[in-house]
Enzyme design. Structure first.
Site, PDB file in Angstrom:
ATOM      1  N   ASP A 519       0.457  -0.992  -0.404  1.00 25.89           N
ATOM      2  CA  ASP A 519      -0.348  -0.289   0.091  1.00 25.89           C
ATOM      3  C   ASP A 519       1.117   0.751   0.064  1.00 25.89           C
ATOM      4  O   ASP A 519       1.477   1.557   1.097  1.00 25.89           O
ATOM      5  CB  ASP A 519      -0.860   0.263   1.205  1.00 25.89           C
ATOM      6  CG  ASP A 519      -1.491   1.424   1.102  1.00 25.89           C
ATOM      7  OD1 ASP A 519      -1.862   2.094   0.338  1.00 25.89           O
ATOM      8  OD2 ASP A 519      -2.853   1.217   2.504  1.00 25.89           O
ATOM      9  N   HIS A 524       1.416   7.711   4.070  1.00 25.93           N
ATOM     10  CA  HIS A 524       2.042   7.489   5.201  1.00 25.93           C
ATOM     11  C   HIS A 524       3.469   8.055   4.479  1.00 25.93           C
ATOM     12  O   HIS A 524       4.474   6.943   5.234  1.00 25.93           O
ATOM     13  CB  HIS A 524       1.102   6.079   4.536  1.00 25.93           C
ATOM     14  CG  HIS A 524       0.663   5.905   4.369  1.00 25.93           C
ATOM     15  ND1 HIS A 524      -0.639   6.005   5.743  1.00 25.93           N
ATOM     16  CD2 HIS A 524      -0.457   5.127   4.043  1.00 25.93           C
ATOM     17  CE1 HIS A 524      -1.873   5.660   5.380  1.00 25.93           C
ATOM     18  NE2 HIS A 524      -2.400   5.154   4.805  1.00 25.93           N
ATOM     19  N   ILE A 539       1.331   9.678   8.799  1.00 24.00           N
ATOM     20  CA  ILE A 539       0.653   8.954   9.344  1.00 24.00           C
ATOM     21  C   ILE A 539       0.798   7.139   9.278  1.00 24.00           C
ATOM     22  O   ILE A 539       0.790   6.651   7.896  1.00 24.00           O
ATOM     23  CB  ILE A 539      -1.044   8.842   9.740  1.00 24.00           C
ATOM     24  CG1 ILE A 539      -1.875   8.830   8.278  1.00 24.00           C
ATOM     25  CG2 ILE A 539      -1.191  10.588  10.093  1.00 24.00           C
ATOM     26  CD1 ILE A 539      -3.144   8.843   8.012  1.00 24.00           C
ATOM     27  N   GLY A 542      -3.814   2.385   8.700  1.00 27.54           N
ATOM     28  CA  GLY A 542      -4.485   1.898  10.002  1.00 27.54           C
ATOM     29  C   GLY A 542      -4.192   0.386  10.489  1.00 27.54           C
ATOM     30  O   GLY A 542      -4.466  -0.030  11.111  1.00 27.54           O
TER      31      GLY A 542
END
Ligand code: NAD
Length: 626
Positions: A519, A524, A539, A542
């Protein structure tokens, strides 16, 4: 549902250790203690140091009249050097019985609800009076005495309660409709009080005795009657009422110096329709009845949460079968399919991506291909969801009026994954996607994307899942707000977590996870993109936090055994910055482990409403009591 026994084979051992159990300073109330079982309980408690309130109305077997039979028992206790006081109230005046304990001994620690009578008649001949008096003495009387004791137990954060049920209630008995229903009501009462009292140190259990007494003297043959001594049941009740006994919410059957635990079990059952939109006919029920009632794989649900949680699985299955219909609009579009070959190196990289470390011996099985239990962290198959959805024009298809989607505004809101087969450590897989529904949540659009992953070689379905993609600012297009496709979140129980595991992520966690998962969303890693998405810094994915939680839960409740993983559902509520510390809080409800993930640095929840269902629980030393 029906009842199942588990023999407690260590009764002898239990009796041997009784000499070490004492009730000094404990105050015990036994109702109906003037005769039979209650008398045996009172004598045993007193001989073990308890101060005993001997309650008995002294009525006949059918509940008529009154006498001071309690005095005899009190005298016997006193003659043996024990402490006791008599109470002659009807259990319907339960508050007066408890007041006797408080007035004479200043406290109450144990309440044994034992008083009882019979009014046996076949149902056809049973009057309402016969019904009412039995319900009153057994159910209302036990409730009233317990209600009066409850505030003392709550305040002192300690209490032991016994309710007395009967085989007549558990199995039914001719001529005892009133009695058997009352005795079963006490099981329900105990079930709930066991839950309500748990956090206050109040344990509630049910005894199902079979004893020779005036209630049974004309029912069982004389030889057998003589063997059924109440004194052989009293030690079981005493143990259940001791502070060392942690049993709570159990039904214990006992007679003759034998004791066994008894509980309800439920068959696997059968889903009787194909999808949520199908109706159900009596004919279909008839045709599936053998499966509905097949008890060969029946099991106990440990709690209402587990029982209803399994109903959630029914909704999931009905939801997915709905989309598995052959109608072309619902079939997987080959355009939205990814093919992917992975091997042990990818599996190990994923494990590193979700925090496995050589510092933790339990992680070796995910990191070292020669480990005897080398296996893939089961959350691995979540990566094939976002990978396919984000790498295609699926989202535009779902929201045609959206124009160009700002990739930084796309978030992964929720994820569900069910693993159907043990995840191979290397495989050639194909993951297919389809949009189930696009929801309008006013400020955002939520796109439900179903995915399934197939082992190309064997053709076997390895996993199914659902991701909820959130597109900020894209709501208000007039679509439905909810969907019966949604796999629901389930709130954790309202008590402190049973156990927590804390682990710091590393500053490069997102960089590693990008490679591990494929991903490559720049959110990110690229600070410019993350600012556009409203985040100060790049970030963590998740799904990376979800992988951390999956490892923590497997290591806590399955001794790391990946084959015990069944499914996971989670909502991602806030971002994690790489380098922050994650704490996985866990609550066990049977085989369901509810969890939340908290960022320790700011005490902020990042995963909520989440659970992992295990096929079985394997507890270690640290978790043996959970
Ligand atoms: P028992 O008749 O010897 O003792 C019951 C006592 O309860 C009597 O002394 C009676 O005076 C007292 N009592 C009755 N109504 C009362 C009231 N309203 N308030 C206060 N005291 C009252 O009977 P037992 O066999 O010792 O039964 C004790 C309990 O065990 C009962 O609840 C009974 O239903 C249950 N039980 C007994 C058996 C068995 O095999 N004996 C089996 C299953 C359940």
């Amino acid at each position: 549902m029906f009842i199942q026994f588990k023999t407690v084979s260590k009764l002898n051992q239990l009796v041997n250790t009784m000499s070490k159990l004492c009730f000094d300073e404990r105050v015990v109330v036994v109702t109906g203690a003037g005769a039979g079982l209650g008398k045996a309980y009172a004598l045993l408690f007193a001989s073990k140091g308890a101060k005993v309130v001997v309650n008995d109305l002294g009525s006949s077997r059918h509940g008529d009249g009154a006498s001071r039979v309690a005095d005899t028992v009190v005298s016997e206790i006193k003659s043996q050097g024990g402490q006791a006081v008599a109470n002659y109230d009807n259990v319907l005046d339960g508050d007066k019985i408890i007041k006797t304990a408080i007035d004479n001994f200043g406290r109450i620690d144990v309440l044994v609800n034992n008083a009882g009578i019979l009014r046996d008649k076949s149902f056809a001949r049973m009057s309402e009076d016969d019904w009412d008096i039995i319900q009153n003495v057994h159910v209302k009387g036990a409730m009233r005495a317990t209600k009066a004791a409850w505030p003392y137990f709550k305040q002192q954060k300690y209490g032991r309660i016994i309710f007395t049920s009967s085989n007549s209630g558990l199995y039914g008995n001719f001529g005892q409709a009133n009695y058997s229903s009352a005795k079963m009501a006490l099981v329900g009462l105990a079930n709930t009080l066991a839950i309500e009292g748990q956090s206050s140190g109040i344990n509630t259990n049910v005894i199902v005795p079979t004893a020779g007494s005036r209630l049974t003297e004309d029912i069982v043959p004389a030889d057998f009657y003589n063997q059924l001594k109440p004194e052989l049941i009293a030690p079981v009740v005493a143990w259940l009422c001791h502070e060392d006994c942690t049993e709570n919410g159990s039904i214990i059957e006992s007679a003759l110096g034998w004791a066994g635990k008894c509980h309800l079990i439920r068959s696997n059952g059968s889903i009787l329709r194909k999808s949520l939109k199908d109706s159900l006919t009596p004919e279909t029920v008839r045709d599936n009845w053998d499966q509905v009632t097949d008890m060969s794989t029946a099991k106990r649900c440990e709690s209402i949460a587990e029982a209803t949680g399994e109903l959630m699985n029914v909704i999931e299955q009905l939801s997915s079968s709905k989309t598995s219909d052959s109608s072309s609009s619902r079939s997987f579009d080959p355009k939205y399919t990814i093919k992917y070959t992975y091997d042990v190196k990818d599996a190990i990289l994923y494990a590193l991506g979700v925090g496995a470390t050589t510092k933790n011996p339990d992680d070796f099985q995910y990191l070292y291909e020669n480990h005897e239990n080398f296996s893939v962290v089961p959350s691995y198959f979540v990566i094939f969801g976002p990978l396919g959805a984000l790498g295609s024009d699926m989202l535009v298809t779902a929201l045609p009026n959206l124009g160009e989607i700002n990739i930084a505004g796309i978030l992964h809101g929720e994820q569900y994954l069910k693993v159907l087969k043990k995840i191979p450590t290397e495989a050639n897989v194909e993951t297919r996607f389809r949009i189930q529904e696009t929801l309008d949540k006013e400020k955002m659009a939520v796109i439900l994307i179903e995915h399934e992953t197939i082992d190309v070689k064997s053709g076997e379905k390895l996993a199914v899942g659902q991701m909820a993609g959130v597109i900020k600012g894209a709501g208000g297009f007039g679509g439905p707000r909810n969907s019966d496709h949604e796999v629901p979140l389930i709130d954790a129980p309202k008590r402190n977590p049973d156990i927590s595991v804390t682990q710091q992520t590393c500053v490069d966690q997102a960089a590693i996870y990008r490679l591990a998962s494929g991903d490559m969303n720049p959110l990110h890693i690229d600070a410019n993109i993350s600012v556009m998405g409203g985040f100060e810094r790049p970030i963590l994915h998740g799904l990376c936090s979800l992988g951390f939680a999956t490892r923590h839960i497997l290591q806590t409740f399955a001794r790391g055994d990946t084959e015990l993983f069944d499914c996971v559902k989670a909502r991602f509520v806030k971002p994690v910055i790489p380098g922050q510390t994650l704490r996985t809080d866990m609550w066990r409800e049977g085989k369901r482990i509810h969890f939340q993930t908290i960022v320790v640095e700011n005490n902020s929840p990042v995963i909520s409403g989440a659970y992992i269902d295990l096929k079985d629980v394997k507890l270690g030393n640290q978790t043996s009591k959970l």
